[in-house]
Design an enzyme around this catalytic site. Sequence first.
Site, mmCIF file in Angstrom:
data_model
loop_
_atom_site.group_PDB
_atom_site.id
_atom_site.type_symbol
_atom_site.label_atom_id
_atom_site.label_comp_id
_atom_site.label_asym_id
_atom_site.label_seq_id
_atom_site.Cartn_x
_atom_site.Cartn_y
_atom_site.Cartn_z
ATOM 1 C CG ASP A 93 7.733 54.938 68.738
ATOM 2 O OD1 ASP A 93 8.063 53.989 69.472
ATOM 3 O OD2 ASP A 93 7.061 55.915 69.140
ATOM 4 C CB SER A 235 5.249 62.108 78.633
ATOM 5 O OG SER A 235 5.853 62.354 77.378
HETATM 6 P P1 13P Z 1 4.501 59.383 75.923
HETATM 7 O O1 13P Z 1 3.117 59.440 75.348
HETATM 8 O O2 13P Z 1 4.459 59.156 77.405
HETATM 9 O O3 13P Z 1 5.333 60.558 75.561
HETATM 10 O O4 13P Z 1 5.226 58.073 75.314
HETATM 11 C C1 13P Z 1 5.807 58.116 74.037
HETATM 12 C C2 13P Z 1 6.168 56.774 73.509
HETATM 13 O O5 13P Z 1 6.196 55.776 74.204
HETATM 14 C C3 13P Z 1 6.532 56.695 72.098
HETATM 15 O O6 13P Z 1 6.715 55.373 71.686
HETATM 16 O O1 G3H Z 2 3.868 55.762 71.240
HETATM 17 C C1 G3H Z 2 3.407 56.457 70.361
HETATM 18 C C2 G3H Z 2 3.970 57.796 70.028
HETATM 19 O O2 G3H Z 2 3.651 58.739 71.005
HETATM 20 C C3 G3H Z 2 3.586 58.187 68.651
HETATM 21 O O3 G3H Z 2 2.276 58.625 68.575
HETATM 22 O O4 G3H Z 2 1.193 57.403 66.686
HETATM 23 O O5 G3H Z 2 0.361 59.647 67.456
HETATM 24 O O6 G3H Z 2 2.515 59.463 66.203
HETATM 25 P P1 G3H Z 2 1.522 58.784 67.134
HETATM 26 ZN ZN ZN Z 3 5.515 53.933 72.729
#
Ligand code: 13P
Ligand code: G3H
Ligand code: ZN
Length: 330
Positions: A93, A235
């Site tokens: 991600d 979310s």
């Molecule tokens: P949220 O913070 O809305 O859960 O989004 C998560 C996300 O986009 C992870 O890449």
């Molecule tokens: O989009 C980001 C995700 O919510 C991951 O968050 O970098 O705190 O693990 P993080």
């Molecule tokens: Zn994201």
Amino acid sequence: MVSYKELGLVNSRELFKKAMAGKYAIPAFNFNNMEQMQAIVQACAETNSPVILQVSSGARKYANQTLLRYMAQGAVEYAKELGTNVPIVLHLDHGDTFELCKSCIEYGFSSVMIDGSHHAYNENVELTAKVVEYAHKYDVTVEGELGVLAGVEDEVSAEHHTYTQPEEVQDFLSKTGVDSLAISIGTSHGANKFKPEQCTRNADGVLVPPPLRFDILEEIEKRIPGFPIVLHGASSVPQDKVALINKYGGALKDAIGIPEDQLRRAASSAVCKINIDSDGRLAMTAAVREVFATKPTEFDPRKYLGPARDSLKELYKHKIVEVLGSANRI
Ligand code: 13P
Ligand code: G3H
Ligand code: ZN
């Protein structure tokens, strides 16, 4: 070099094809520990939903890349033990460099995101194309991003969002060869997606945020029909979880998310992947705080992480069945 295929994982190509045809979205849940992973697999096994296990670069640092890969392999075996063969993607991600994407591919990830959205357009194209060229040699799928989301995460930050410009998408796809595209239409990362002054109040006095820019999504769909779109920052920030956190000593203020009916609408369009992280954090934190507050003599981590895991599983099942529509799609 470990191929994800040896680990029993799949890339996202077929999942997105089916999601597009069936008008639903694949859940992409972030994980960095065992309880989250168990909750995801249990929820998907009980609902027969395909799933994307997402690892951010922060999660990778926190949990160790090798451990995460074995956990994903464990997830495949665990799902079988639970009696289903749910397709599982292991996805990076918000990868921000070619080296990070390459390293994840070498460690068994089946899909990567290269997030060049903070660069100038031409640099984004160049970086994304380089990752695609490498990833496709190993049949690893790649998600790119155009447009910038607002919000702040550990590793992902942007002060203001810039909506995706539909005029750029065809050119970006043809120059990079990405397999899916994350877009910016009003979602943002974290639990404070909107300021109260941006919202209106419904008849019950509940804050209603501004709607997503479905006009931009439709314009994008027209230009790249049938191409899988990804929604980050999706979310919903369940208010019952926020209330529980605050009841038991938390101090979350103005926590506002994307209404679920907006996400359902997105899931039935070209949006094939919906990212959810913050809602899981809220569910876990609420459950842990409740145990700490109501059972102050408890000090066995299983006694608070267990309820947190159960709460997380219920949240994921709700998302799969009621919001994304990915139940019984394997
Ligand atoms: P949220 O913070 O809305 O859960 O989004 C998560 C996300 O986009 C992870 O890449
Ligand atoms: O989009 C980001 C995700 O919510 C991951 O968050 O970098 O705190 O693990 P993080
Ligand atoms: Zn994201």
